[in-house]
Scaffold this active site. Structure first.
Site, mmCIF file in Angstrom:
data_model
loop_
_atom_site.group_PDB
_atom_site.id
_atom_site.type_symbol
_atom_site.label_atom_id
_atom_site.label_comp_id
_atom_site.label_asym_id
_atom_site.label_seq_id
_atom_site.Cartn_x
_atom_site.Cartn_y
_atom_site.Cartn_z
ATOM 1 N N GLU A 56 0.983 -1.344 0.071
ATOM 2 C CA GLU A 56 -0.014 -0.020 0.073
ATOM 3 C C GLU A 56 0.616 1.330 -0.044
ATOM 4 O O GLU A 56 0.381 2.237 -0.867
ATOM 5 C CB GLU A 56 -0.920 0.124 1.383
ATOM 6 C CG GLU A 56 -1.864 -0.894 1.099
ATOM 7 C CD GLU A 56 -1.317 -2.303 2.049
ATOM 8 O OE1 GLU A 56 -0.183 -2.748 1.766
ATOM 9 O OE2 GLU A 56 -2.385 -2.850 2.770
ATOM 10 N N THR A 316 7.734 -41.242 -0.003
ATOM 11 C CA THR A 316 7.524 -40.053 0.764
ATOM 12 C C THR A 316 6.021 -39.459 0.461
ATOM 13 O O THR A 316 5.537 -38.669 1.147
ATOM 14 C CB THR A 316 8.668 -38.823 0.253
ATOM 15 O OG1 THR A 316 9.756 -39.457 0.519
ATOM 16 C CG2 THR A 316 8.569 -37.669 0.991
HETATM 17 C C1 AOF Z 1 -0.028 -5.039 4.550
HETATM 18 N N1 AOF Z 1 0.560 -4.635 3.166
HETATM 19 O O1 AOF Z 1 1.812 -5.627 1.553
HETATM 20 C C2 AOF Z 1 1.905 -7.011 3.693
HETATM 21 C C3 AOF Z 1 1.066 -7.041 4.863
HETATM 22 O O2 AOF Z 1 7.108 -8.024 9.717
HETATM 23 P P1 AOF Z 1 5.865 -6.863 9.276
HETATM 24 O O3 AOF Z 1 6.030 -5.645 10.120
HETATM 25 O O4 AOF Z 1 6.353 -6.277 7.775
HETATM 26 O O5 AOF Z 1 4.661 -7.435 9.327
HETATM 27 C C4 AOF Z 1 4.268 -8.704 8.745
HETATM 28 C C5 AOF Z 1 2.584 -8.546 8.761
HETATM 29 O O6 AOF Z 1 2.274 -7.752 7.795
HETATM 30 C C6 AOF Z 1 2.102 -9.951 8.229
HETATM 31 O O7 AOF Z 1 1.940 -10.737 9.001
HETATM 32 C C7 AOF Z 1 0.766 -9.224 7.551
HETATM 33 O O8 AOF Z 1 -0.041 -9.433 8.568
HETATM 34 C C8 AOF Z 1 1.122 -8.064 7.128
HETATM 35 N N2 AOF Z 1 1.508 -7.931 5.548
HETATM 36 N N3 AOF Z 1 0.360 -5.964 5.234
HETATM 37 O O9 AOF Z 1 -0.588 -4.281 4.899
HETATM 38 C C9 AOF Z 1 1.467 -5.756 2.792
HETATM 39 N N4 AOF Z 1 2.602 -7.771 3.245
HETATM 40 ZN ZN ZN Z 2 1.353 -2.628 5.837
#
Ligand code: AOF
Ligand code: ZN
Length: 376
Positions: A56, A316
């Site tokens: 985003e 497997t």
């Molecule tokens: C979003 N947009 O493109 C993604 C999200 O390790 P961090 O702080 O980056 O957080 C990981 C978490 O962020 C992951 O578990 C999921 O909840 C969210 N991923 N969220 O708004 C994104 N990749």
């Molecule tokens: Zn985010």
């Protein structure tokens, strides 16, 4: 406002975009985001390689002032937690987005519902669940690891016209053609880890890497189920262990070996020296009962592995099938005939276990790929 065909069209595009970084954002999911103003896409992004920045914030940066009053299409609920950067929900609010359309809500306990809550509190209109089935499919690895504490498991195998997957003592036998092989390379490239049994590792001496031009850096971690550490030091896997990681899963202790195969205590010393030699070659040896995928898979999830490809062999495949731990089956059927000395397939199109739905058929050259999936 209710969901329109336009919403579904833009969400489909966001889902396609999200697939671009599949398997390359671990342990973060690969999320797609489009910012649309008056029917025109003014910002687009996918979660960056290695997981940050999120989709985003990048899409908003591209849209700039045009984001004000626009609609954001996101494949996963925007985050509400502070990671290496502030929450995406905050960014959507700050840029003045009027509406957010979401495919899948986020099971991450730090986010789950809070992202949507923050947006609504700020007066943004939120619609969730758009193309949810497709969205969930694109996030299958992330959702499985988050909610089941194990990787999403795909069983892939190729069967000859006479129902064989290889020939006894013949090493690697070509069953599918080059088009199917290219497809398997692409599948490996979007998967975190690939697993084979020691029988296949010895008989085929496979490399299990991605060699397709442009994708070479996307080889999955290679895992061998090898109870007594029989993987030869001269195998291609061991020889390349410093370039692409290899994990060998050995039995937990010599006593277990004794119970299983009548090994004597002398084998404990032998195991120890094999372990030292493998480790010296750059292989990681993990002790975990190789015959209990229900124990092994959570251990892999804890290491950040969200998707696993089981590529061989028959034993497997049966182990994982019997444990009910296969989420998707990819069955290639080729016109090749193996004949004498063939190794029978553990499965064919007529005996796919119950609970799997046939989700599609594709042709790659002469080879037919049937895909079967279980619900997440
Ligand atoms: C979003 N947009 O493109 C993604 C999200 O390790 P961090 O702080 O980056 O957080 C990981 C978490 O962020 C992951 O578990 C999921 O909840 C969210 N991923 N969220 O708004 C994104 N990749
Ligand atoms: Zn985010």
């Amino acid at each position: 406002m209710s969901i329109t065909p336009h919403d579904e069209r833009f969400m489909a595009a966001a889902i396609r975009l999200s697939r671009w970084h599949l398997g390359r954002t671990a342990t973060n999911p690969s999320v797609g985001c489009l910012i649309v103003r008056d029917g025109v896409i003014v910002g687009r992004a996918v979660t960056a390689l290695s997981g940050r920045p999120h989709a985003e914030t990048q899409a908003l940066a591209e849209a700039g002032a045009l984001a004000r009053g626009a609609t954001a299409y996101v494949t996963l609920e925007p985050c509400s937690h502070h990671g290496r950067t502030p929450p995406c929900s905050e960014a959507l609010i700050a840029y003045g987005v009027a509406r957010v359309v979401i495919s899948v809500t986020d099971p991450d306990p730090r986010v789950s519902g809070r992202g949507i809550g923050m947006l609504r509190e700020a007066g943004i209109e939120v619609d969730a669940g758009v193309l949810e089935a497709e969205g969930r499919q694109s996030l299958a690895a992330y959702l499985t690891r988050q909610t089941k504490n194990r990787p999403y498991v795909t069983l892939k195998f190729a069967v000859s016209a006479d129902g064989m997957i290889g020939r006894e003592g013949a090493g690697q036998v070509a069953i599918t053609g080059p088009e199917a092989s290219a497809q398997v390379q692409a599948l490996r490239a979007e998967t975190d880890a690939i697993l084979v049994g020691i029988g296949t590792a010895i008989a085929d001496d496979p490399l299990l890497t991605v060699r397709a031009p442009g994708l070479q850096s996307q080889s999955p971690i290679r895992i061998v189920l090898d109870p007594s550490l029989a993987l030869p030091l001269t195998s291609k896997l061991v020889e390349t262990a410093r370039e692409v990681p290899v994990i060998v899963v050995a039995s937990e202790e010599a006593s277990l070996l004794e119970a299983e195969g009548g090994n004597t205590p002398a084998d404990a010393a032998e195991m120890e020296s094999r372990r030292a030699a493998l480790e010296a070659a750059g292989v990681e040896v993990v002790h975990c009962n190789p015959y209990h995928p229900e124990v092994l898979l959570p251990a892999l999830a804890t290491r950040g592995i969200s998707s696993l490809l089981v590529e061989g062999g028959a034993k497997t495949a049966r182990l994982f099938l019997e444990a009910g731990l296969i989420d998707r089956i990819q069955l290639y059927q080729a016109p090749v005939v193996i004949g004498e000395g063939g190794i029978e397939s553990p499965l064919d199109a007529t005996d796919i276990p119950s609970g799997f739905a046939h989700t599609g058929t594709l042709m790659f050259g002469e080879d037919r790929l049937d895909e079967y999936e279980r619900g997440l």
